[in-house]
Scaffold this motif. Sequence first.
Motif, PDB file in Angstrom:
ATOM      1  N   GLY A 135       0.811  -1.204   0.000  1.00  0.00           N
ATOM      2  CA  GLY A 135       0.000   0.000   0.000  1.00  0.00           C
ATOM      3  C   GLY A 135       0.849   1.260   0.000  1.00  0.00           C
ATOM      4  N   LEU A 136       1.893   1.261   0.800  1.00  0.00           N
ATOM      5  CA  LEU A 136       2.767   2.430   0.866  1.00  0.00           C
ATOM      6  C   LEU A 136       3.537   2.621  -0.436  1.00  0.00           C
ATOM      7  CD1 LEU A 136       4.071   2.008   4.513  1.00  0.00           C
ATOM      8  CD2 LEU A 136       2.567   3.827   3.663  1.00  0.00           C
ATOM      9  N   GLU A 138       2.539   1.877  -3.290  1.00  0.00           N
ATOM     10  CA  GLU A 138       1.577   2.338  -4.297  1.00  0.00           C
ATOM     11  C   GLU A 138       1.148   3.786  -4.077  1.00  0.00           C
ATOM     12  OE1 GLU A 138      -1.504  -0.520  -3.918  1.00  0.00           O
ATOM     13  OE2 GLU A 138      -0.341  -2.147  -4.869  1.00  0.00           O
ATOM     14  N   GLY A 139       1.630   4.403  -3.008  1.00  0.00           N
ATOM     15  CA  GLY A 139       1.312   5.807  -2.762  1.00  0.00           C
ATOM     16  C   GLY A 139       0.128   6.056  -1.862  1.00  0.00           C
ATOM     17  N   LYS A 140      -0.394   5.008  -1.244  1.00  0.00           N
ATOM     18  CA  LYS A 140      -1.552   5.162  -0.378  1.00  0.00           C
ATOM     19  C   LYS A 140      -1.133   5.654   1.009  1.00  0.00           C
ATOM     20  CE  LYS A 140      -3.894   1.271  -2.641  1.00  0.00           C
ATOM     21  NZ  LYS A 140      -4.383  -0.123  -2.454  1.00  0.00           N
ATOM     22  N   GLU A 141      -2.058   6.349   1.685  1.00  0.00           N
ATOM     23  CA  GLU A 141      -1.899   6.595   3.119  1.00  0.00           C
ATOM     24  C   GLU A 141      -2.471   5.387   3.851  1.00  0.00           C
ATOM     25  OE1 GLU A 141      -2.633  10.521   5.250  1.00  0.00           O
ATOM     26  OE2 GLU A 141      -4.296   9.287   6.010  1.00  0.00           O
ATOM     27  N   VAL A 142      -1.673   4.789   4.715  1.00  0.00           N
ATOM     28  CA  VAL A 142      -2.031   3.501   5.304  1.00  0.00           C
ATOM     29  C   VAL A 142      -2.227   3.637   6.809  1.00  0.00           C
ATOM     30  CG1 VAL A 142      -1.263   1.137   5.729  1.00  0.00           C
ATOM     31  CG2 VAL A 142      -0.792   2.229   3.514  1.00  0.00           C
ATOM     32  N   ARG A 152      -1.663   6.448   9.732  1.00  0.00           N
ATOM     33  CA  ARG A 152      -1.558   7.454   8.689  1.00  0.00           C
ATOM     34  C   ARG A 152      -0.152   7.579   8.091  1.00  0.00           C
ATOM     35  NH1 ARG A 152      -4.028  11.976  12.481  1.00  0.00           N
ATOM     36  NH2 ARG A 152      -2.790  10.656  13.880  1.00  0.00           N
ATOM     37  N   LYS A 154       2.561   7.420   5.100  1.00  0.00           N
ATOM     38  CA  LYS A 154       2.611   7.706   3.671  1.00  0.00           C
ATOM     39  C   LYS A 154       4.062   7.868   3.258  1.00  0.00           C
ATOM     40  CE  LYS A 154       1.166  11.062   0.149  1.00  0.00           C
ATOM     41  NZ  LYS A 154       0.389  12.305  -0.133  1.00  0.00           N
ATOM     42  N   ARG A 158       8.915   7.745  -3.593  1.00  0.00           N
ATOM     43  CA  ARG A 158       8.515   6.447  -4.129  1.00  0.00           C
ATOM     44  C   ARG A 158       9.186   6.209  -5.470  1.00  0.00           C
ATOM     45  NH1 ARG A 158       3.751   5.490  -5.768  1.00  0.00           N
ATOM     46  NH2 ARG A 158       3.018   7.641  -6.012  1.00  0.00           N
TER      47      ARG A 158
END
Length: 319
Positions: A135-136, A138-142, A152, A154, A158
């Motif tokens: 997830g991280l 891929e650019g998501k806030e996790v 939260r 991020k 990347r």
Amino acid sequence: MTDYGIHCSHEQIGPADLLTAVIAAERAGFDAAMCSDHFSPWSERQGQSAFAWSWLGAALQATNLSFGVVNAPGQRYHPAIIAQAISTLATMYPGRFWAALGTGEYSNEHITGEPWPRKDVRSARLLASVDVIRGLLEGKEVSREGLVAVDRAKLWTRPQVQPALIGAAVSVETAKWCATWADGLVTVNAPEQRLREMIAAYRDNGGRGPVCLQVHLSWAGTQEEAEAIAYDQWRTNVFPPPICWDLEMAEHFDVVGESVTLEQVKKVVNVSADLDQHIEWLRGYADLGFDRIYLHHVGQDLTAFIETFGAKVLPSLRS
């Protein structure tokens, strides 16, 4: 065609000498490299255990090889930190870095002071960690709760080329499980039939990406020397799971290794002074379908191994 790399064992060789060795390996014709990521060696005789991630930055800068590392996120390492480390190296060296993820060993993880979970819990924790890392990347806030807590997170840096997250397995069951989430598979040398079963379990269940093999070997100018090196350095590494997972300290491995015989060591290390025998073993692994084979000479001095295998073994394997 199979790629032939070198395995860099931080538990046996100090980081400066290991960097010198991997530079020499590239010049000798090795295609790639991978390394371990331990806090503790398996024996006091091995006597090292440097921080893999610092070394990887230096090794990637000093060579043009691709590099992988075998890592256990979830206890010693928070997966968000591992995602940041993977992302940084993959950004600096596009397409050259991968990480193999596994459930870990207590000898490295006990330093946190946290309990060592059951194997099923460790497997669930690894899957949760992989989910966080992907997830991280891929650019998501996790954010997560449960076995792995994240608030939260991020990644602000990347890579453009997503690095592979490869599954580390030593059993057929784990190889099948890795097929559900991994971008490839890495294992260690074992009897031919078991390796066939592991590859089949991974591929037949949808496993994608390369299948990789780390080959433990011992070579020297004489058979006696090759045997002495293997017995000195690797007799604490012959124990199957769960023993190797659950022992705590290097001295504990030394105690249980006291009664190990040379014949037991030879079951997990390819020991021979005969280069043709090593060529035959390595060709056999390639014929099984391994895409990458990483050679791990279990001795602490890699100079003669790198020079000799680069000059005589690798050209024969590629001919």
